[in-house]
Design an enzyme around this catalytic site. Structure first.
Site, short mmCIF file in Angstrom:
data_model
loop_
_atom_site.label_atom_id
_atom_site.label_comp_id
_atom_site.label_asym_id
_atom_site.label_seq_id
_atom_site.Cartn_x
_atom_site.Cartn_y
_atom_site.Cartn_z
N VAL A 1 -6.20 9.00 -1.19
CA VAL A 1 -4.98 9.37 -1.61
C VAL A 1 -5.19 11.13 -1.50
CG1 VAL A 1 -4.22 9.58 -4.30
CG2 VAL A 1 -4.58 7.39 -2.80
N ASP B 1 -14.54 18.11 -1.34
CA ASP B 1 -15.80 16.43 -1.53
C ASP B 1 -17.13 16.43 -1.79
OD1 ASP B 1 -13.80 13.34 -0.32
OD2 ASP B 1 -16.58 13.63 -0.85
N LEU C 1 2.28 6.50 -2.97
CA LEU C 1 1.83 6.05 -1.59
C LEU C 1 1.61 4.83 -1.50
CD1 LEU C 1 -0.99 6.85 -0.26
CD2 LEU C 1 -0.27 8.96 -0.70
N LYS D 1 1.81 3.13 -13.34
CA LYS D 1 1.83 2.67 -12.47
C LYS D 1 0.35 1.04 -12.44
CE LYS D 1 -1.04 2.99 -7.79
NZ LYS D 1 -1.62 3.86 -7.67
N PHE E 1 9.05 -6.04 -0.66
CA PHE E 1 7.84 -7.08 -0.89
C PHE E 1 8.36 -8.68 -1.88
CE2 PHE E 1 3.85 -4.81 -1.75
CZ PHE E 1 4.05 -3.27 -0.80
N GLY F 1 3.62 -14.68 3.31
CA GLY F 1 2.50 -14.80 4.70
C GLY F 1 0.65 -15.21 3.71
N CYS G 1 -5.89 -1.39 -3.07
CA CYS G 1 -4.88 -0.76 -4.75
C CYS G 1 -4.61 -2.58 -4.92
CB CYS G 1 -3.93 -0.32 -3.91
SG CYS G 1 -4.38 1.00 -3.33
N ARG H 1 -9.98 -2.83 3.47
CA ARG H 1 -11.05 -3.29 2.30
C ARG H 1 -9.75 -4.20 1.79
NH1 ARG H 1 -10.45 2.44 -0.22
NH2 ARG H 1 -8.79 3.03 1.04
C1 UGA Z 1 -0.01 -0.29 -2.91
C2 UGA Z 1 1.71 -0.03 -3.51
O1 UGA Z 1 2.29 -0.63 -2.16
C3 UGA Z 1 1.71 2.15 -3.39
O2 UGA Z 1 3.10 2.01 -3.74
C4 UGA Z 1 0.50 2.20 -4.15
O3 UGA Z 1 0.68 4.02 -4.18
C5 UGA Z 1 -0.22 2.16 -3.60
O4 UGA Z 1 -0.67 0.56 -3.86
C6 UGA Z 1 -1.69 2.43 -4.09
O5 UGA Z 1 -2.43 2.43 -5.66
O6 UGA Z 1 -2.48 3.21 -4.49
P1 UGA Z 1 -1.12 -0.07 0.23
O7 UGA Z 1 -2.17 -0.58 -0.79
O8 UGA Z 1 -1.24 0.39 0.62
O9 UGA Z 1 0.29 0.20 -1.51
O10 UGA Z 1 -0.37 -1.42 0.25
P2 UGA Z 1 1.08 -2.62 -0.10
O11 UGA Z 1 2.16 -1.53 0.81
O12 UGA Z 1 1.65 -2.62 -1.14
O13 UGA Z 1 0.17 -3.51 0.85
C7 UGA Z 1 -0.52 -3.64 -0.44
C8 UGA Z 1 -0.92 -5.47 0.46
O14 UGA Z 1 0.09 -6.94 0.54
C9 UGA Z 1 -0.62 -6.21 2.22
O15 UGA Z 1 -2.17 -6.90 2.12
C10 UGA Z 1 0.64 -6.53 2.87
O16 UGA Z 1 0.53 -7.49 3.57
C11 UGA Z 1 1.03 -7.50 1.45
N1 UGA Z 1 2.39 -7.77 1.39
C12 UGA Z 1 3.21 -6.85 1.03
C13 UGA Z 1 2.78 -9.20 1.35
O17 UGA Z 1 2.13 -10.16 1.43
N2 UGA Z 1 4.30 -9.32 1.65
C14 UGA Z 1 4.57 -8.01 1.00
O18 UGA Z 1 6.23 -8.38 1.43
C15 UGA Z 1 4.49 -7.15 0.96
#
Ligand code: UGA
Length: 475
Positions: free
Chosen positions: A43, A62, A195, A246, A291, A295, A302, A369
Site C-alpha cells: 500500500v 521504513d 487499491l 473499508k 467479483f 473458483g 486483505c 500471502r
Molecule cells: C482487496 C480489495 O479488492 C481492494 O479493494 C482492497 O483495497 C484491498 O483488498 C485491500 O484491503 O488492501 P486484493 O487483496 O488486491 O484487494 O485482491 P482482490 O482483487 O480483492 O482479490 C482477492 C481474492 O479474491 C483473490 O484471491 C482473487 O482470486 C479472489 N477473487 C476475486 C475470486 O475468487 N473471485 C472474484 O470474482 C474476484
C-alpha cells in the site's frame, strides 16, 4: 549494512508558518509541502509513488534498512505492474526519497501517511503494534501542524487511538492536548485505501471514490485539495465511518465471492453453468457483475484478514454478525472442494505426478500471502502426490517456503514443463498466459490428459476438443 546517508533538505516553507491554515492550504494547492509515507509495502509504496507522480515531494520512510537500500537501488522488492518504472522515475526526479529515519521524515513533512503493516493475531484480531509505534514516533517529532492520515487497513476506532496516543506522547506525558497552550496542533484523518494488487498504480490515479474520515474542517479541506485534481468522488465522513467503510467494502466483496462459489456447487449438483448464472444476475445494476468469478476462493493479504478482523470487531461489540463467519467458512471449504475433484479424476493421489499452473493469490502479482494455491499444494503433498509447479511471477516466493525436493516438488520454467508426464494439470491462478496455451501440445506431453481448472480459465468445449477430461468450477 549501513544506513544510506539521509540528507533531508530544509522544508520548502518554514514549519512555523504551518499553524496558519490559509498558508498551509495555499501550499497544499501548490504541492509545496512535503509528504511522509510511513511504511513502504504493497500500500505504502504505490501511494508514495502516486503522490510523487502528482508532483509532491515524498519521503518514503521504513525502518527496514534492507528495504530502504533496495528501494534506493530502484528495486521495489515485489512485483506490481508499473511500480518499478515509477520508482526509477522518481528516484531520478528526486520527488521520491526512501529513508530509514522515520523521525526525520516526520519532522520535515507536513502531511504524514501511516501505511505500516497490520498483521493479525491468532484470534483474527488486528495486531496494531506497528500503528501504535509510529503514532508515538509522530508524537515525538511534532514540530508544527501536521495532518496525520491513516491509510493502513485497521479496525474501526484505530484513528481515535492514534489521536489519543499522539496527544499523550506529544505533550511529554503531561497529558496536555493539542488545544493546550504549549502543544502543537495536529489532525488525524482516516483515508482508507481501496487499491487492488495487480492494478495498484491505476487505482491510485483512478480511484472509484476517495473516502476521507475527518474531525476538523481543516483536515477535510486539506484532503479535498490533495485529491481534487484526481476528479473522483470524495466522500467525507467522521473517523469511525471511514474505517467501517473499508471493513464493509472488503467483507462485501468476500461475500460476493463466497456466494457465487456456493451457487457454483449447486450448478454442479443440478447441471447448470455458474458463469451464465453470474452473467445473468450481474447485469442487474443493483447487483453488479464484478467479483462473481467462482473458483477456489479468495486469498491475499486483505480479504481473508479484513474479514476476520471485522468478525472480531463485531464480536467485541456484542453484535451478532454471523453472516461474516459463514462467508469465511465457505471460503475455507473451497480447497477441499477442489481436492475432491482431483481425487474424482485420479482416485488415489499417492505418487501421482501433478502439474500446477498458478501460485500467486491472483494474477498480476507475485504475492502468495494466504494464496489458496498453497493450501492446495500442502493438501496434495499430504496425500503423497509429486508436484511440478509453475507461475510466471510467484515461484521465488513459493520456493522460499517450500523448497524444491527430489521426488516431491519441482519448479518448472514453463507451463509445458509442468505438464510433462503429469497425470493431471491444475490451474489455480487465472494468469492470461494460461488462456493462450497450446492445449494439443500439453495433451501430447501429459501421461494422463486431465485438467482440473480451479479458475474456469478454459472454455469446456475447447478443452474437450483437445482430448482432455476436464473438471472446472460450477459448470
Ligand atoms: C482487496 C480489495 O479488492 C481492494 O479493494 C482492497 O483495497 C484491498 O483488498 C485491500 O484491503 O488492501 P486484493 O487483496 O488486491 O484487494 O485482491 P482482490 O482483487 O480483492 O482479490 C482477492 C481474492 O479474491 C483473490 O484471491 C482473487 O482470486 C479472489 N477473487 C476475486 C475470486 O475468487 N473471485 C472474484 O470474482 C474476484
Amino acid at each position: 549494512m549501513s544506513a544510506p546517508e539521509t540528507t533531508i533538505s530544509e522544508m520548502p516553507f518554514s514549519l512555523e508558518d504551518s499553524n496558519d491554515e490559509s498558508v498551509f492550504l495555499s501550499k497544499v494547492a501548490g504541492r509545496a509541502l512535503r509528504i511522509a509515507v510511513l511504511g513502504l509495502g504493497h500500500v505504502g509504496l504505490p501511494t508514495a509513488l502516486g503522490f510523487a507522480e502528482m508532483g509532491w515531494e515524498v519521503l518514503g520512510a521504513d525502518n527496514d534498512l534492507a528495504k530502504v537500500l533496495r528501494l534506493t537501488s530502484g528495486d521495489p522488492g515485489f512485483y506490481e505492474a508499473g511500480v518499478e518504472e515509477l520508482l526509477r522515475k522518481h528516484l531520478q526526479t528526486g520527488l521520491f526519497k526512501p529513508v530509514e529515519d522515520l523521525g526525520a521524515a516526520i519532522r520535515s513533512a507536513s502531511i504524514v501517511f501511516i501505511c505500516v503493516g497490520t498483521p493479525q493475531h491468532e484470534n483474527g484480531e488486528a495486531d496494531l503494534s506497528q500503528v501504535e509505534s509510529v503514532a508515538r514516533t509522530i508524537a515525538q517529532n511534532l514540530n508544527g501542524y501536521k495532518l496525520i492520515v491513516e491509510k493502513s487497513t485497521v479496525p474501526a476506532v484505530t484513528a481515535k487511538w492514534i489521536q489519543r496516543t499522539i496527544h499523550r506522547y506529544a505533550s511529554g506525558g503531561n497529558g496536555k492536548s493539542s488545544s493546550g497552550s504549549h502543544a502543537v496542533a495536529f489532525d488525524v484523518a482516516s483515508n482508507p485505501e481501496f487499491l487492488q494488487e495487480g492494478s495498484a498504480v491505476d487505482n491510485v490515479f483512478h480511484p472509484d471514490r476517495v473516502v476521507c474520515g475527518v474531525e476538523s474542517e481543516r483536515a477535510s479541506r486539506i484532503l479535498t485539495a490533495m485529491y481534487g485534481p484526481l476528479q473522483r468522488p470524495i466522500i467525507t465522513t467522521d473517523l469511525n465511518t471511514a474505517e467501517l467503510t473499508k471493513h464493509a467494502s472488503n467483507s462485501f466483496l468476500a461475500m460476493k465471492i463466497s456466494f457465487i462459489n456456493m451457487v457454483a456447487d449447486i450448478c454442479e449438483a443440478i447441471g447448470a453453468d455458474v458463469t451464465k448464472v453470474a452473467q445473468g444476475i450481474g447485469m442487474d445494476p443493483r447487483i453488479g457483475s464484478a467479483f462473481f468469478q467462482a473458483g477456489i476462493g479468495f486469498g491475499g493479504y486483505c480479504l481473508p484478514k479484513d474479514l476476520r478482523a471485522f468478525i472480531h470487531l463485531a464480536d467485541s461489540y456484542g453484535v451478532d454478525f454471523s453472516l461474516l463467519k459463514e462467508i469465511e467458512a465457505i471460503n475455507q471449504r473451497r480447497v477441499e472442494v477442489l481436492i475432491k475433484k482431483v481425487r474424482q479424476a485420479l482416485w488415489v493421489l499417492r505418487d501421482k505426478v501433478i502439474g500446477v499452473l498458478g501460485l500467486a493469490f491472483k494474477p498480476g502479482t507475485d504475492d502468495i500471502r494466504e494464496a489458496p494455491s498453497l493450501r492446495v499444494i500442502r493438501a496434495l503433498l499430504d496425500e503423497g502426490a509429486r508436484l511440478q509447479l509453475y507461475d510466471p511471477k510467484a515461484m521465488p516466493n513459493v520456493q522460499r517456503i517450500l523448497p524444491a525436493e527430489e521426488g516431491r516438488i519441482r519448479y518448472c520454467q514453463t507451463p509445458y514443463e509442468a505438464a510433462r508426464a503429469a497425470q493431471a494439470l491444475l490451474v489455480l491462478t487465472e494468469w492470461n498466459e494460461f488462456r493462450d496455451l497450446d492445449l494439443h501440445r500439453i495433451r501430447e506431453l501429459m501421461e494422463v490428459p486431465v485438467i482440473v481448472d480451479g479458475r474456469n480459465v478454459f472454455a469446456p468445449e475447447q478443452v474437450h476438443r483437445a482430448g482432455f477430461e476436464y473438471l472446472s468450477v460450477g459448470r
